[in-house]
Design a protein around this motif. Structure first.
Motif, short mmCIF file in Angstrom:
data_model
loop_
_atom_site.label_atom_id
_atom_site.label_comp_id
_atom_site.label_asym_id
_atom_site.label_seq_id
_atom_site.Cartn_x
_atom_site.Cartn_y
_atom_site.Cartn_z
N THR A 1 0.86 -1.18 0.00
CA THR A 1 0.00 0.00 0.00
C THR A 1 0.90 1.24 0.00
O THR A 1 2.10 1.15 0.27
CB THR A 1 -0.92 0.02 1.23
N GLY A 2 0.33 2.39 -0.29
CA GLY A 2 1.12 3.61 -0.28
C GLY A 2 0.30 4.81 -0.67
O GLY A 2 -0.76 4.68 -1.29
N ASP A 3 0.78 6.00 -0.31
CA ASP A 3 0.09 7.25 -0.61
C ASP A 3 -1.35 7.24 -0.10
O ASP A 3 -2.25 7.77 -0.76
CB ASP A 3 0.11 7.54 -2.12
N ASN A 4 -1.56 6.65 1.06
CA ASN A 4 -2.90 6.63 1.64
C ASN A 4 -3.38 8.03 2.04
O ASN A 4 -4.57 8.32 2.02
CB ASN A 4 -2.91 5.71 2.85
N ARG A 5 -2.44 8.89 2.43
CA ARG A 5 -2.71 10.31 2.71
C ARG A 5 -3.82 10.54 3.73
O ARG A 5 -4.68 11.39 3.55
CB ARG A 5 -3.02 11.04 1.41
N GLY A 6 -3.79 9.76 4.79
CA GLY A 6 -4.73 10.00 5.89
C GLY A 6 -6.14 9.52 5.64
O GLY A 6 -7.04 9.82 6.44
N GLU A 7 -6.36 8.75 4.59
CA GLU A 7 -7.72 8.29 4.29
C GLU A 7 -8.11 7.11 5.17
O GLU A 7 -7.34 6.17 5.35
CB GLU A 7 -7.83 7.87 2.81
N LEU A 8 -9.34 7.17 5.70
CA LEU A 8 -9.89 6.06 6.48
C LEU A 8 -10.90 5.27 5.68
O LEU A 8 -10.97 4.04 5.77
CB LEU A 8 -10.57 6.58 7.75
N SER A 9 -11.73 5.97 4.92
CA SER A 9 -12.80 5.32 4.16
C SER A 9 -12.61 5.62 2.69
O SER A 9 -11.63 6.26 2.29
CB SER A 9 -14.16 5.83 4.64
#
Length: 357
Positions: free
Chosen positions: A31-39
């Motif tokens: 995974t990567g570059d999730n940028r603080g996303e939860l949903s």
């Protein structure tokens, strides 16, 4: 009974060899570059992503065979600055990463919004190993630069690296040294000690390409975050394969590895692509000859010769192979119900954070 002993020994040997070959296979999920996303994102067309869908995909992969889960960085914050609400979400993301058994993550700029000590203490509680070969405080490394992860009979070396930073806000003495020499130095320390070397690089593509060029055969795979909308392909300009890790947590990258052979890592789909290219060129050549397109013929014939030479090198070649696939976290992936309920306590459906595109 004595006469059967050699046959029994042979059968046991064959089973042992088969078991060893099986142990050399592993799926790496990144995974990567999730940028603080939860949903999932609030996109009007096919909203994708979310930790609850990620858990569904990871659990399914683990049910089918051995899995190593990694993160290429930029996981925790949407913005360079942080407040208590964003810190709470970052803690939740790391806690979830730990529950999913994320074995290691790189440090990207979006992981440092609350400072390195916040990241270090939160990751320790979540049991997520954080790696950075080039982030230092007063000349000393803030995080471990690399680690060796054991999966069955395999030993996988993982190096983490982030961008060069002249300074970090409110963090005196913290700098990011030049990432390429730092990553290469760590990779070379792993030589001969592991079956595969992976670099998790929270860097833009241009720097990742330079890293691949300078690292030579000391690095096998580079998973990168930072250019989040780059297409996810197994790109190899030099010795290493470069693979982008996605955008805003909207996919999981899957690389199935077979390390039973020797030599450099190869893309298992490369032969099939070369054969398809040759078939297309042969068709184009036949049409050019039929229509007497002399200007086109020379270029097509040169290209055909190149592809044939590539095929000769690929056919019958045995070695370590990879097969890349992407696992989009779209509406077709079910949310893990328990994790979704926990996410919605922090980000209620219909809220601004939940629905931002």
């Amino acid at each position: 009974m004595r006469r059967s002993t050699p046959m029994v020994a042979l059968v046991c040997l064959l089973f042992s060899l088969a078991a060893r070959a099986e142990e050399k296979k592993l799926t790496v999920l990144v995974t990567g570059d999730n940028r603080g996303e939860l949903s999932h994102c609030g996109c009007s067309h096919l909203p994708a992503g979310g930790l609850a869908r990620r858990k569904t995909v990871v659990d399914h992969a683990r049910a089918t065979g051995p899995v190593l889960l990694l993160d290429a960085g930029n996981a925790l914050f949407k913005e360079p600055a942080s407040d208590e609400a964003s810190k709470e979400k970052a803690r939740f993301i790391l806690e979830t990463m730990g529950e999913l058994q994320t074995a290691a993550m790189a440090v990207g700029p979006r992981d440092l919004s609350a400072g390195p000590e916040f990241l270090k203490s939160t990751a320790r509680k979540a049991n997520v190993k954080v790696l950075s070969a080039n982030l230092t405080r007063n000349g000393k490394k803030v995080f471990e630069p690399s680690t060796v992860l054991t999966q069955g009979a395999l030993r996988i070396g993982v190096v983490g690296v982030g961008p060069e930073l002249a300074s970090l806000a409110s963090q005196p003495g913290v700098v990011g040294t030049p990432p390429i020499p730092a990553a290469i130095a760590e990779a070379r320390k792993l030589a001969g000690k592991v079956d595969l070397v992976i670099v998790l690089a929270a860097l833009p593509l241009e720097e990742v390409l330079q890293l691949s060029k300078e690292a030579g055969d000391s690095v096998d795979l580079i998973f990168h975050s930072g250019d989040s909308k780059r297409p996810t392909v197994a790109r190899r300009d030099y010795s290493s394969f470069l693979i982008a890790s996605g955008h805003r947590g909207q996919m999981v990258v899957s690389v199935a590895l077979d390390l039973s052979g020797e030599g450099p890592l190869m893309d298992g789909a490369e032969l099939a692509r070369a054969e398809q290219t040759l078939a297309l060129l042969e068709q184009q050549l036949a049409e050019a000859r039929q229509r007497n397109f002399q200007e086109s013929l020379k270029g097509l014939e040169e290209r055909e010769a190149q592809v044939r030479a590539t095929l000769e090198g690929l056919r019958g070649r045995e070695g370590r192979t990879l097969a890349l696939s992407t696992l989009p976290l779209g509406p077709g992936v079910a949310d893990d119900a328990a994790l979704k309920a926990r996410v919605e306590k922090l980000e209620p459906p219909g809220g601004v954070a939940h629905d931002q595109p």
